[in-house]
Enzyme design. Structure first.
Site: not given
Ligand SMILES: Nc1ncnc2c1ncn2[C@@H]1O[C@H](COP(=O)(O)OP(=O)(O)OP(=O)(O)O)[C@@H](O)[C@H]1O
Ligand SMILES: CC(C)(CO)[C@@H](O)C(=O)[O-]
Ligand code: BAL
Length: 293
Positions: A32-33, A36-37, A39, A150, A178, A187-188
């Protein structure tokens, strides 16, 4: 890196790639954009085993409840493009809302049972929204592999079940969580946190480490483990508990006792800190006493 906005553009690119090399392996990293690390670790894994890496960025309204954060979910395409290109994403697929849902869909994909507990209980309809959009992404991109973190372990279980039940021809690769150096899962939504909230959010990982340690020391009563974790979480005044759960993984069966359990067990937490909902978990392999964090 190409940024493609329409399904038609990707279809043309897909035909071109397959004409060049019919056997090329396509990997999809759905997001969903606001990258961060976490992704980026999915992209790195995809890069290892795929010829072409496609990342999708789409904030999917179907998976948000009416009082959730769809409108304020962080978005920054320029920043995402720079990060994705640097990491070697080949195609960024960024459809507009009207491209994915030209009209209200009359079809939905629902996985039952495992979607009715944990986040599924707190966010009714969420996993139907996820399963529906992920099915659409699989049908649009036609990837050989798809990568999921995960941190959203229940989502991984749901997608694996869906792919199995519907014979969707894609291999799902679950990837480890991560974390920031201090243990907070990336987390975004972490950008929503004030400094004080960010500090108190450390209790999520700490409580999971406490739960894991108790299990390693031989505690088998899941209520007792949850009580310890709850006390740790609620020692932080800004934390409001959504759930603490201990279940089999990926079947998500409730476990009163861990006695005789041989497979994987998930210890999962969800909290609200101010207006921000955060989740985290640890998966423990009871058979081999191996612990994945
Ligand atoms: N810390 C992380 N480690 C590994 N994978 C992650 C991490 N955070 C997110 N992912 C994975 O990235 C993919 C896209 O997730 P998403 O874009 O929702 O990011 P997010 O940071 O989880 O956002 P949110 O704040 O909405 O939970 C999902 O498969 C998700 O599990
Ligand atoms: C898989 C996903 C991209 C579907 O919208 C989303 O749930 C996410 O980012 O985890
Ligand atoms: N990463 C899960 C997406 C969501 O919270 O809606």
């Amino acid at each position: 890196m190409k940024t493609l906005r329409s399904i038609e553009e990707w279809r043309r690119e897909y035909v071109r790639l397959k004409e060049q090399n019919y056997h090329c392996k396509i990997g999809l990293v759905p997001t969903m954009g606001y990258l961060h690390e976490g992704h980026l670790s999915l992209v790195k894994q995809a890069r290892v085993e795929c010829d072409i890496v496609v990342m999708s960025i789409f904030v999917n309204p179907l998976q948000f409840g009416v009082n959730e954060d769809f409108d304020r979910y962080p978005r920054d395409l320029k920043r995402d493009q720079a990060l994705a290109a640097k990491l070697g994403v080949d195609v960024l697929f960024v459809p507009e809302l009207g491209e994915m849902y030209p009209q209200e869909p009359l079809t939905a994909v629902t996985v039952s049972g495992i979607t009715e507990v944990m986040c599924g209980q707190s966010r009714p309809g969420h996993f139907t929204g996820v399963a529906t959009v992920v099915t659409k992404l699989f049908n649009i991109i036609r990837p050989d592999y798809a990568y999921f973190g995960l941190k959203d372990a229940q989502q991984v279980a749901v997608i694996q079940q869906m792919v199995h039940d519907l014979n969707i021809p894609v291999i799902i690769r679950p990837c480890p969580i991560v974390r920031e150096e201090d243990g907070l899962a990336m987390s975004s939504r972490n950008v929503y946190l004030s400094a004080e909230e960010r500090q108190q959010a450390l209790a999520l990982n700490k409580s999971l480490q406490e739960g894991k340690a108790l299990i390693k020391q031989g505690e088998r009563d899941t209520d007792k483990i949850k009580e310890h974790m709850k006390a740790m979480l609620l020692s932080q005044p800004l934390i409001e508990l959504d759930y603490i759960d201990i279940r089999s993984f990926p079947g998500l069966k409730a476990l009163e006792s861990l006695d005789g359990v041989k497979g994987q067990v998930i210890v999962a937490v969800a909290v609200k800190i101010g207006r921000t909902r955060l989740i985290d978990n640890v998966i423990i392999d009871m058979g081999e006493e191996r612990v994945h964090v």
